[in-house]
Design an enzyme around this catalytic site. Structure first.
Site, PDB file in Angstrom:
ATOM      1  N   LYS A  77     124.060 -13.926  10.350  1.00  0.00           N
ATOM      2  CA  LYS A  77     123.436 -12.861  11.143  1.00  0.00           C
ATOM      3  C   LYS A  77     122.970 -13.454  12.461  1.00  0.00           C
ATOM      4  CE  LYS A  77     120.005  -9.150  10.845  1.00  0.00           C
ATOM      5  NZ  LYS A  77     119.035  -8.443  10.001  1.00  0.00           N
ATOM      6  N   SER A 154     119.549  -3.630   9.129  1.00  0.00           N
ATOM      7  CA  SER A 154     120.043  -4.154  10.373  1.00  0.00           C
ATOM      8  C   SER A 154     121.153  -5.196  10.209  1.00  0.00           C
ATOM      9  CB  SER A 154     118.890  -4.764  11.175  1.00  0.00           C
ATOM     10  OG  SER A 154     118.299  -5.840  10.483  1.00  0.00           O
ATOM     11  N   SER A 178     116.888  -4.745   5.270  1.00  0.00           N
ATOM     12  CA  SER A 178     118.113  -5.002   6.034  1.00  0.00           C
ATOM     13  C   SER A 178     119.186  -5.787   5.325  1.00  0.00           C
ATOM     14  CB  SER A 178     117.767  -5.722   7.331  1.00  0.00           C
ATOM     15  OG  SER A 178     117.325  -4.782   8.250  1.00  0.00           O
TER      16      SER A 178
HETATM   17  N1  GLN Z   1     115.003  -0.582   9.024  1.00  0.00           N
HETATM   18  C1  GLN Z   1     113.785  -1.341   8.965  1.00  0.00           C
HETATM   19  C2  GLN Z   1     113.228  -1.470  10.351  1.00  0.00           C
HETATM   20  O1  GLN Z   1     113.802  -0.919  11.238  1.00  0.00           O
HETATM   21  C3  GLN Z   1     114.033  -2.676   8.336  1.00  0.00           C
HETATM   22  C4  GLN Z   1     114.827  -3.593   9.182  1.00  0.00           C
HETATM   23  C5  GLN Z   1     114.927  -4.985   8.663  1.00  0.00           C
HETATM   24  O2  GLN Z   1     114.778  -5.201   7.462  1.00  0.00           O
HETATM   25  N2  GLN Z   1     115.175  -5.924   9.563  1.00  0.00           N
HETATM   26  O3  GLN Z   1     112.238  -2.103  10.567  1.00  0.00           O
END
Ligand code: GLN
Length: 478
Positions: A77, A154, A178
């Site tokens: 990532k 994400s 995510s």
């Molecule tokens: N969708 C969640 C957020 O926008 C979690 C994102 C994540 O786990 N990086 O914060």
């Protein structure tokens, strides 16, 4: 497709020309990327050099046969630092940044003979659940089953690539879901470990008390194998747990007979698409057929207060983390003119995307003198209550289960119409285990309208093994 262990065995026995294989894999990544945008950067030189190194060592009969990932392609990532490879966390503000060091997990992957193939696309700094909040100038990754739909986020690029590319495992990161949520949208396994189990050294922070690095793969074996490599104590991360390493692969074949699973009552019914429920219940039935015992349990706090609690904590911590990107020491710069405030504003206005700006404003508000007790500290108290509620449940159950998402992967045209709050709601099932620092796993359980459905399993702190055991039972039952 080879199973990952057969593949590694072939590499060790010289039955595969690893350089040629890696070259082909990189070409395949380029091809996939044309349509799906899973990679922000392809680290071709690094990958081919690593493959050549393995080839030489095999020829010299060097002692590399015990290396756990020998020849396996690993994608990373974009928020995880890889030495000399552009690492941007999906943000324009970090464009051109090539770290001078490897994150802890990258050091481990390299030590075990893994081949780093590139940096996967994501929501900017992890701010999103659909991978549409990419930084200015970045491309949105697309669902491997329907390119008009989201692959979740994400870690969207990581999950999509895991579905499309064989003999490959992905390093993802989760703050509020995510890893499991994109894994669900892309029909692959994703394991987010206990907070502190995997070092965050070299991870570009989103929210320090929530961030976790984990693994995403097409099979539960892939996920367990990479977890074995990346977990463990690291003196460079003060929140890293000083514990003995576990052999997660030893849980792969363990029977689940007699294990107790709690079905979270509040996670079914209102707001969850019927087809999703049906598939998740099929997954639960498979576990029952293998001898697991199930029972409904009511958990009030996670579904009801998870989103509110998570967004207070996550935005507060994110806004402090992003303060350093002001055009002085870190990140993009602009022409130096005007007052300090004018200069900082210009750098941040031109280089952060909309969602990053929204979170800076929300988080700064929640931490302001006079509001801190009402918002941030209140959220921390709810977090403590939530952990207690889970802990009580885990006295009785080995694992808890819910759908991973309440909807099928939506079309981009539908996502465009969502309000920020509706965006946040996509994580209604996943934020709470993240807030509580609990390990959780997405298990693909079926297809509906040709789109994958995922089941979410959660376990008590440090019980990743049980999740692998259960995930493997469902995989076997298919
Ligand atoms: N969708 C969640 C957020 O926008 C979690 C994102 C994540 O786990 N990086 O914060």
């Amino acid at each position: 497709m080879d199973n990952i262990y057969d593949f590694i065995k072939k590499v060790k026995n010289n039955e595969i020309d690893i350089v040629e294989h890696t070259y082909k894999l990189i070409e395949e990544c380029k091809e996939i990327n044309k349509e799906y945008n899973y990679l922000n950067a392809i680290s071709e030189d690094l990958a081919l050099n690593s493959a050549r190194e393995i080839e030489i060592q095999l020829k010299q009969k060097a002692k590399i046969k015990n290396k756990k990932l020998l020849g396996v392609a690993i994608s990373v990532k974009d928020s995880i630092c890889v030495k000399d490879v552009e690492s941007t966390a999906g943000s324009k503000i970090l464009q051109g940044y090539k770290p001078l060091f490897d994150a802890f997990v990258i050091q481990r992957v390299k030590e075990e003979g893994g081949i780093i193939i590139g940096k996967t696309s994501q929501d900017e700094f992890g701010f999103g659940g659909f991978s549409v909040n990419v930084g200015i100038g970045f491309k949105v990754p697309k669902n491997p089953f329907d390119n008009e739909r989201s692959c979740g986020g994400s870690s969207g690029g990581a999950a999509g690539l895991s579905q499309k590319l064989s003999n490959h495992i992905a390093l993802g990161e989760s703050t509020g879901g995510s890893i499991v949520e994109p894994a669900s949208f892309c029909g692959v396994f994703g394991l987010c470990p206990t907070y502190g189990r995997v070092s965050r050294y070299g991870l570009i922070d989103f929210a320090n008390s929530l961030d976790k690095i984990g693994s995403i793969g097409k099979t539960i074996e892939d996920v367990a194998l990479l977890m074995n490599v990346i977990s463990g104590y690291d003196k460079n991360d003060s929140t890293s747990l000083k514990l003995k390493n576990e052999n997660y692969e030893s849980y792969l074949k363990k029977p689940v007979k007699g294990m107790k699973i709690g079905i979270i009552k509040e996670a079914f019914g209102t707001g969850v698409e019927r087809e999703i429920e049906k598939n998740v219940y099929n997954g639960i039935e498979e576990l029952e057929e293998e001898g697991a015992k199930t029972e409904e349990i009511s958990l009030e706090l996670p579904i009801k207060y998870g989103i509110a609690t998570y967004y207070m904590i996550a935005t507060s911590e994110a806004s402090t983390n992003l303060a350093k990107f002001c055009g002085m020491r870190y990140g993009a710069t602009e022409k130096l003119e005007g007052s300090f405030n004018e200069y900082f504003t210009k750098v941040r206005s031109n280089n952060f995307g909309d969602e990053a700006k929204r979170r800076i404003i929300l988080g700064t508000f929640a931490r302001m003198a006079g509001y801190r007790d009402a918002f941030y500290l209140k959220a921390m108290k709810v977090r403590a209550l939530m952990i207690n509620e889970y802990k009580k449940a885990f006295k009785k159950f080995d694992a808890l289960v819910s759908p991973t998402t309440s909807i099928l992967p939506p079309k981009f045209s539908e996502i465009e119409k969502l309000t920020p709050l509706q965006h946040y709601m996509i994580d209604v099932m996943t934020v709470s285990p993240n807030v509580a620092g609990l390990p959780h796993l997405n298990v693909p359980v079926g297809f509906e309208k040709n789109l994958p459905v995922g089941m979410l399993l959660m376990a008590d702190h440090l019980q990743e093994g049980k999740l692998i055991q259960l995930g493997s039972a469902v995989e076997k039952g298919k």
